[in-house]
Scaffold this motif. Structure first.
Motif, PDB file in Angstrom:
ATOM      1  N   ALA A 257       0.842  -1.198   0.000  1.00  0.00           N
ATOM      2  CA  ALA A 257       0.000   0.000   0.000  1.00  0.00           C
ATOM      3  C   ALA A 257       0.882   1.255   0.000  1.00  0.00           C
ATOM      4  O   ALA A 257       1.796   1.367   0.817  1.00  0.00           O
ATOM      5  N   PRO A 258       0.587   2.199  -0.893  1.00  0.00           N
ATOM      6  CA  PRO A 258       1.399   3.415  -0.961  1.00  0.00           C
ATOM      7  C   PRO A 258       1.093   4.439   0.140  1.00  0.00           C
ATOM      8  O   PRO A 258       1.861   5.365   0.345  1.00  0.00           O
ATOM      9  N   SER A 259      -0.020   4.248   0.850  1.00  0.00           N
ATOM     10  CA  SER A 259      -0.396   5.211   1.887  1.00  0.00           C
ATOM     11  C   SER A 259      -1.258   4.492   2.935  1.00  0.00           C
ATOM     12  O   SER A 259      -1.815   3.433   2.659  1.00  0.00           O
ATOM     13  N   PRO A 260      -1.386   5.084   4.121  1.00  0.00           N
ATOM     14  CA  PRO A 260      -2.276   4.481   5.129  1.00  0.00           C
ATOM     15  C   PRO A 260      -3.722   4.382   4.651  1.00  0.00           C
ATOM     16  O   PRO A 260      -4.419   3.413   4.964  1.00  0.00           O
ATOM     17  N   GLN A 261      -4.176   5.365   3.881  1.00  0.00           N
ATOM     18  CA  GLN A 261      -5.546   5.319   3.366  1.00  0.00           C
ATOM     19  C   GLN A 261      -5.719   4.157   2.390  1.00  0.00           C
ATOM     20  O   GLN A 261      -6.736   3.454   2.417  1.00  0.00           O
ATOM     21  N   ALA A 262      -4.731   3.947   1.535  1.00  0.00           N
ATOM     22  CA  ALA A 262      -4.792   2.832   0.590  1.00  0.00           C
ATOM     23  C   ALA A 262      -4.751   1.503   1.335  1.00  0.00           C
ATOM     24  O   ALA A 262      -5.466   0.561   0.981  1.00  0.00           O
ATOM     25  N   GLU A 263      -3.940   1.432   2.381  1.00  0.00           N
ATOM     26  CA  GLU A 263      -3.876   0.215   3.194  1.00  0.00           C
ATOM     27  C   GLU A 263      -5.241  -0.102   3.797  1.00  0.00           C
ATOM     28  O   GLU A 263      -5.708  -1.244   3.749  1.00  0.00           O
ATOM     29  N   THR A 264      -5.907   0.926   4.325  1.00  0.00           N
ATOM     30  CA  THR A 264      -7.229   0.714   4.917  1.00  0.00           C
ATOM     31  C   THR A 264      -8.223   0.245   3.867  1.00  0.00           C
ATOM     32  O   THR A 264      -8.966  -0.714   4.090  1.00  0.00           O
ATOM     33  N   MET A 265      -8.238   0.894   2.718  1.00  0.00           N
ATOM     34  CA  MET A 265      -9.201   0.521   1.671  1.00  0.00           C
ATOM     35  C   MET A 265      -8.956  -0.906   1.183  1.00  0.00           C
ATOM     36  O   MET A 265      -9.901  -1.698   1.041  1.00  0.00           O
ATOM     37  N   LEU A 266      -7.700  -1.251   0.920  1.00  0.00           N
ATOM     38  CA  LEU A 266      -7.388  -2.604   0.458  1.00  0.00           C
ATOM     39  C   LEU A 266      -7.764  -3.641   1.509  1.00  0.00           C
ATOM     40  O   LEU A 266      -8.318  -4.698   1.189  1.00  0.00           O
ATOM     41  N   THR A 267      -7.478  -3.331   2.754  1.00  0.00           N
ATOM     42  CA  THR A 267      -7.777  -4.260   3.842  1.00  0.00           C
ATOM     43  C   THR A 267      -9.279  -4.431   4.029  1.00  0.00           C
ATOM     44  O   THR A 267      -9.771  -5.549   4.205  1.00  0.00           O
ATOM     45  N   VAL A 268     -10.015  -3.347   3.975  1.00  0.00           N
ATOM     46  CA  VAL A 268     -11.471  -3.416   4.140  1.00  0.00           C
ATOM     47  C   VAL A 268     -12.100  -4.235   3.009  1.00  0.00           C
ATOM     48  O   VAL A 268     -12.878  -5.158   3.255  1.00  0.00           O
ATOM     49  N   PHE A 269     -11.745  -3.922   1.767  1.00  0.00           N
ATOM     50  CA  PHE A 269     -12.339  -4.663   0.655  1.00  0.00           C
ATOM     51  C   PHE A 269     -11.890  -6.124   0.655  1.00  0.00           C
ATOM     52  O   PHE A 269     -12.682  -7.024   0.352  1.00  0.00           O
ATOM     53  N   GLY A 270     -10.632  -6.371   1.010  1.00  0.00           N
ATOM     54  CA  GLY A 270     -10.156  -7.743   1.101  1.00  0.00           C
ATOM     55  C   GLY A 270     -10.893  -8.523   2.168  1.00  0.00           C
ATOM     56  O   GLY A 270     -11.277  -9.681   1.965  1.00  0.00           O
ATOM     57  N   SER A 271     -11.125  -7.891   3.303  1.00  0.00           N
ATOM     58  CA  SER A 271     -11.842  -8.542   4.393  1.00  0.00           C
ATOM     59  C   SER A 271     -13.291  -8.833   4.011  1.00  0.00           C
ATOM     60  O   SER A 271     -13.826  -9.902   4.336  1.00  0.00           O
ATOM     61  N   ILE A 272     -13.923  -7.914   3.303  1.00  0.00           N
ATOM     62  CA  ILE A 272     -15.301  -8.130   2.851  1.00  0.00           C
ATOM     63  C   ILE A 272     -15.367  -9.305   1.879  1.00  0.00           C
ATOM     64  O   ILE A 272     -16.238 -10.179   1.997  1.00  0.00           O
ATOM     65  N   LEU A 273     -14.438  -9.360   0.931  1.00  0.00           N
ATOM     66  CA  LEU A 273     -14.424 -10.479  -0.020  1.00  0.00           C
ATOM     67  C   LEU A 273     -14.156 -11.803   0.680  1.00  0.00           C
ATOM     68  O   LEU A 273     -14.784 -12.822   0.363  1.00  0.00           O
TER      69      LEU A 273
END
Length: 128
Positions: free
Chosen positions: A91-107
């Motif tokens: 993740a290039p930023s903390p915001q990107a890390e959160t978004m990737l983690t949230v969507f990954g967790s949902i999937l």
């Protein structure tokens, strides 16, 4: 079947905790700043959660796939775990890390729910 329920249930619960950690904890820390002084989560927390998610998901989904032969839960889980890995390692930023983690967790949660439903609604393609 009991072992399968336990693994899927554990994985769904872990995904829910991950979502709460990603979405609710930052909000609480913003609203109650004194908690930020007391509540510290080590940076290695995300790595340990990921290292727990991969094998527990693999076992639950493998057991399910052997019984119901549906590919969708496995494919969703692979996508979810890939997003979790991207959030953790690229993740290039903390915001990107959160978004990737949230969507990954949902999937990943969706994969386990589909796996659970396929097992418990009589959608078995094999004779086992």
């Amino acid at each position: 079947m009991t072992r399968q329920r336990w693994f899927d249930g554990m994985a769904i619960g872990a995904s829910a905790l991950c979502l709460a950690h990603c979405l609710i904890l930052p909000l609480i820390l913003l609203l109650v700043p004194t908690l930020a002084l007391v509540l510290t989560i080590p940076e290695s927390f995300h790595l340990w959660v990921f290292l727990f998610a991969v094998p527990s998901s693999a076992v639950a989904l493998w057991i399910g796939f052997r019984r119901h032969r549906r590919e969708t839960p496995v494919l969703l889980a692979m996508a979810g775990l890939s997003l979790l890995a991207a959030g953790l390692f690229a993740a290039p930023s903390p915001q990107a890390e959160t978004m990737l983690t949230v969507f990954g967790s949902i999937l990943l949660s969706a994969a386990h729910v589909l796996n659970w439903r396929a097992l418990h609604h009589g959608h078995h393609k094999s004779g086992r």
